[in-house]
Design an enzyme around this catalytic site. Structure first.
Site, PDB file in Angstrom:
ATOM      1  CD  GLU A  51      -2.952   0.802   2.412  1.00 31.35           C
ATOM      2  OE1 GLU A  51      -2.970   1.684   3.296  1.00 31.35           O
ATOM      3  OE2 GLU A  51      -3.658  -0.216   2.458  1.00 31.35           O
ATOM      4  CG  HIS A 108      -5.887   2.730   4.468  1.00 35.58           C
ATOM      5  ND1 HIS A 108      -4.807   1.994   4.886  1.00 35.58           N
ATOM      6  CD2 HIS A 108      -6.729   2.781   5.540  1.00 35.58           C
ATOM      7  CE1 HIS A 108      -4.977   1.620   6.137  1.00 35.58           C
ATOM      8  NE2 HIS A 108      -6.139   2.088   6.572  1.00 35.58           N
TER       9      HIS A 108
END
Length: 329
Positions: free
Chosen positions: A261, A280
């Protein structure tokens, strides 16, 4: 002399909330990467961190530090065991964004079932095809498996029941107390995966849960089932998920978190037609970030005053006599 608080990173415009609750000098990292943190850590009496890694080397360099406060729930970016060995109090904020993450879970379930991604893309490209992306799925009567039954999963329950979904749950080690009304707890993960039309992950990332959804688990799911992850990306084997999507083993995935990520440019999941992907953002709202900043700052302020914060991750550190705190470091 005011204490110095090192802020590794934060996800909101400024530190005004923190400054209201912490009478301290703020040392704000530019990148938050290890090399920079190693340079800044010796000046820190406390550390506030969101996503950046506070590992053993950073903790060792922070020779004045008495506490590390996490902006958030999960602790996979902090070496809690090493902090405890050094006598450093670690705190988190476990209760600031339950509604936001539960709403994001519902959003991803609906987006997948109603084919929002391909339909929106088709219209933006000049089309007007109500069959773009296939036939939408009726959720009433479908089964959703909640993997984990902590606070966020419990907030998901009334949201999906309002859609007429049946709710199954597998206790992955998190959560306590009996299941909410209308929730059937399954005996093992395999049973739930085989039965569910939607699998939604609500677990902390630990050595035991890392990669808990891999090729084997994905093969147990129905070919028409969806995977939703609003917890931690590393709960899922990313490459196994890509293979399952490409092979038609599952019908789609809704991901607010990924591993790695962010995903690198050009990664297959970024433009996969069966994936709804958000950056996110599940925790994020005007109310949740203000609450998070305040609670994280209060935790740190309490330790700097010599007290015990509201949410202590390693309470055993308080068993070290005060005179031995420096010896432990």
């Amino acid at each position: 002399m005011k204490p110095t608080v090192l802020v590794t990173d934060y996800a909101w415009p400024d530190l005004e909330v923190e400054r209201r609750f912490l009478d301290a000098e703020f040392l704000v990292a530019r990148t938050g990467e290890r090399e920079e943190l190693l340079e800044l850590a010796p000046a820190a009496d406390a550390i506030l961190t969101c996503w950046k890694t506070v590992d053993a080397s950073v903790l060792d360099a922070a020779t004045r530090c008495v506490t590390v406060g996490r902006y958030g729930v999960g602790l996979d970016n902090i070496d809690v065991a090493h902090a405890t060995a050094l006598g450093i109090v670690v705190s988190n904020v476990p209760d600031f964004c339950g509604d936001e993450v539960a709403d994001t879970t519902l959003l991803l379930v609906l987006a997948l079932a109603r084919r929002l991604g391909p339909l929106s893309a088709d219209v933006r490209a000049g089309g007007w095809d109500n069959r773009a992306g296939g036939t939408p799925v009726r959720l009433r009567g479908k089964k959703i498996l909640l993997v984990g039954l902590g606070g966020i999963a419990r907030r998901v329950v009334p949201r999906v029941r309002a859609l007429g979904m049946q709710v199954l749950a597998f206790r992955s080690g998190g959560g306590s107390g009996g299941p909410p009304d209308g929730v059937r707890v399954v005996g093992d993960l395999a049973e739930g995966l085989a039965e569910a039309d939607v699998v939604s992950l609500h677990c902390p990332l630990t050595p035991r849960t890392r990669g808990m959804i891999g090729a084997r688990e994905l093969s147990m799911m129905k070919s028409g089932a969806y995977l939703v992850n609003t917890s931690r990306g590393a709960l899922v084997d990313t490459e196994a998920l890509v293979r399952a999507l490409d092979g038609g083993d599952i019908a789609g995935a809704g991901l607010d978190v990924t591993d790695p990520e962010p995903l690198p440019a050009g990664h297959r999941l970024r433009d996969h037609p069966l994936v709804v992907l958000t950056p996110h953002v599940g925790f994020y709202s005007d109310g949740s970030t203000a609450e998070l900043a305040e609670k994280a700052a209060r935790n740190v302020a309490e330790v700097l005053r010599g007290g015990r914060p509201a949410n202590v991750v390693n309470p055993e550190v308080f068993q070290i006599p005060a005179l031995r705190m420096e010896e432990a470091r």
